[in-house]
Design an enzyme around this catalytic site. Sequence first.
Site, short mmCIF file in Angstrom:
data_model
loop_
_atom_site.label_atom_id
_atom_site.label_comp_id
_atom_site.label_asym_id
_atom_site.label_seq_id
_atom_site.Cartn_x
_atom_site.Cartn_y
_atom_site.Cartn_z
N ARG A 46 0.77 -1.18 0.08
CA ARG A 46 -0.03 -0.01 -0.05
C ARG A 46 0.87 1.06 0.10
O ARG A 46 0.67 2.28 -0.59
CB ARG A 46 -0.89 -0.08 1.26
CG ARG A 46 -1.49 1.56 1.35
CD ARG A 46 -2.79 1.34 2.32
NE ARG A 46 -2.73 0.67 3.52
CZ ARG A 46 -2.04 0.51 4.59
NH1 ARG A 46 -1.36 1.56 4.80
NH2 ARG A 46 -2.08 -0.62 5.35
N TYR A 98 -16.61 17.93 -13.59
CA TYR A 98 -17.32 16.48 -13.90
C TYR A 98 -18.08 16.42 -12.76
O TYR A 98 -17.83 16.77 -11.59
CB TYR A 98 -16.06 15.62 -13.85
CG TYR A 98 -16.25 14.05 -13.74
CD1 TYR A 98 -16.70 13.43 -15.01
CD2 TYR A 98 -16.18 13.43 -12.72
CE1 TYR A 98 -17.01 12.11 -15.02
CE2 TYR A 98 -16.51 11.96 -12.82
CZ TYR A 98 -16.98 11.57 -13.90
OH TYR A 98 -17.25 10.14 -14.08
N ASP A 170 -8.01 19.61 -13.07
CA ASP A 170 -8.33 18.17 -13.76
C ASP A 170 -7.76 18.60 -15.15
O ASP A 170 -8.50 19.07 -16.12
CB ASP A 170 -9.51 18.14 -13.78
CG ASP A 170 -10.00 16.71 -13.95
OD1 ASP A 170 -9.45 16.33 -14.94
OD2 ASP A 170 -10.91 16.16 -13.47
N LYS A 195 -9.44 7.50 -18.97
CA LYS A 195 -9.74 8.16 -20.00
C LYS A 195 -8.62 8.02 -21.14
O LYS A 195 -8.16 7.05 -21.59
CB LYS A 195 -10.45 9.60 -20.13
CG LYS A 195 -11.23 9.73 -18.92
CD LYS A 195 -12.35 9.13 -18.93
CE LYS A 195 -13.53 8.84 -17.79
NZ LYS A 195 -13.82 10.21 -17.08
C1 LIG Z 1 -14.05 10.35 -15.54
C2 LIG Z 1 -13.59 11.76 -15.14
C3 LIG Z 1 -13.27 11.73 -13.58
C4 LIG Z 1 -13.64 10.75 -12.79
O1 LIG Z 1 -12.62 9.52 -13.05
P1 LIG Z 1 -12.88 8.16 -12.79
O2 LIG Z 1 -11.69 7.37 -13.36
O3 LIG Z 1 -14.28 7.67 -13.49
O4 LIG Z 1 -13.16 8.20 -11.15
C5 LIG Z 1 -12.96 12.98 -13.31
N1 LIG Z 1 -12.68 14.07 -14.01
C6 LIG Z 1 -13.16 14.13 -15.65
C7 LIG Z 1 -12.85 15.16 -16.22
C8 LIG Z 1 -13.52 12.98 -16.04
O5 LIG Z 1 -13.83 12.80 -17.39
#
Ligand SMILES: *Cc1c(COP(=O)(O)O)cnc(C)c1O
Length: 379
Positions: A46, A98, A170, A195
Amino acid sequence: MRKKTKLIHGGISTDKETGAVSIPIYHSSTYKQEEPGEPKEYEYARTGNPTRFAVEELIKDLEEGERGFAFSSGMAAITSVVLLFQKGDHFLLSDDVYGGSFRVITKVLSRFGIEATFIDTSKVKNIEPAIKKNTKAIFIETPTNPLLKITNIKEAAAIAKRYNLLTIVDNTFSTPYWQNPIKLGADIVLHSATKYLGGHSDVVAGLAVVNNKKLGDDLHFVQNSTGAILSPHDSWLLMRGIKTLGIRMEEHEQNAREIVDFLVQHSEVKNVYYPGLSSHPNHSLAVNQARGFGGMISFEVETEEKARELVKKTKYFTLAESLGAVESLISIPALMTHASIPKERREQLGITDGLIRISVGLEDKDDLIDDLKEALSFQ
Ligand SMILES: *Cc1c(COP(=O)(O)O)cnc(C)c1O
């Protein structure tokens, strides 16, 4: 090292024990100590794991930060970063962050005394008046989902610095291939690596990069304490995905530009949202701040009925949430990702019932355009 080279030779590109060119997947949960309380490099998985460390070093290099972290999802990364703060601390956030970020801040972390205000950060002048005595950070998403609004990271970070706030970005939509927030003044960069970074719809992961040692120590403390780590196998999958990020992003972009050209001249299409369009309100900022515009496009058809008909008819655009992978995806934000936002608020933001979002994949662009052409010929 240039971008495409760094994707392959950045971080730890060969295993130091064996010379393996593909970093081995170290499944061991614990490590032998020579003397009690004197572990070698690793002690318990961890706290640290060599495969995870390899992907953490890679994202650190790609974002040009001080230290990288790999989490079990994008939301785990975001939550862990907010856990750097205290009860009573206030956040400013982009108003169309998001949905999961909105939810965790307003429904979960609010229970522990984290306060938040949502503002349109694409208009930087909105930031300063919203800063309160207890504001500690500004959380920006750029470009945003689904309207692809752009915030000026450099200007926002400069305001944040004056007030001693951390700037958190982000960077999921642009990826480090196109945009490097730390170089523009951000303190922390976040990714849903599920993504574009993973890129193949086969791994859920989150990444964070911080710009100084203190933040690195603090975030490691949170991650080790709360435990939202990425598994060794998923770390390896993510690394494999990242190696081809450059060629994928170039292709996503090429395909997206061709599709945008097709959409803007189509009589059934009302608005097209794409930062690469010269008519996009933040086009010149997008050109200055990032090296590419990405593969996400939103566009409007007249009615919800037409939107429903369209997404049912496409063959290559799969009706699904998520984005950034090799296969093209299509969604109706008002009915899917943004359904939990009240309709009135959605209309205010511009997320109408006829708005369609596409994540342009890596199929042949002519097949994708034919597919949309067919689907846009309504009954
Ligand atoms: C999908 C997404 C998230 C969350 O990510 P997960 O991997 O689904 O937990 C956060 N920010 C953006 C811009 C996203 O597209």
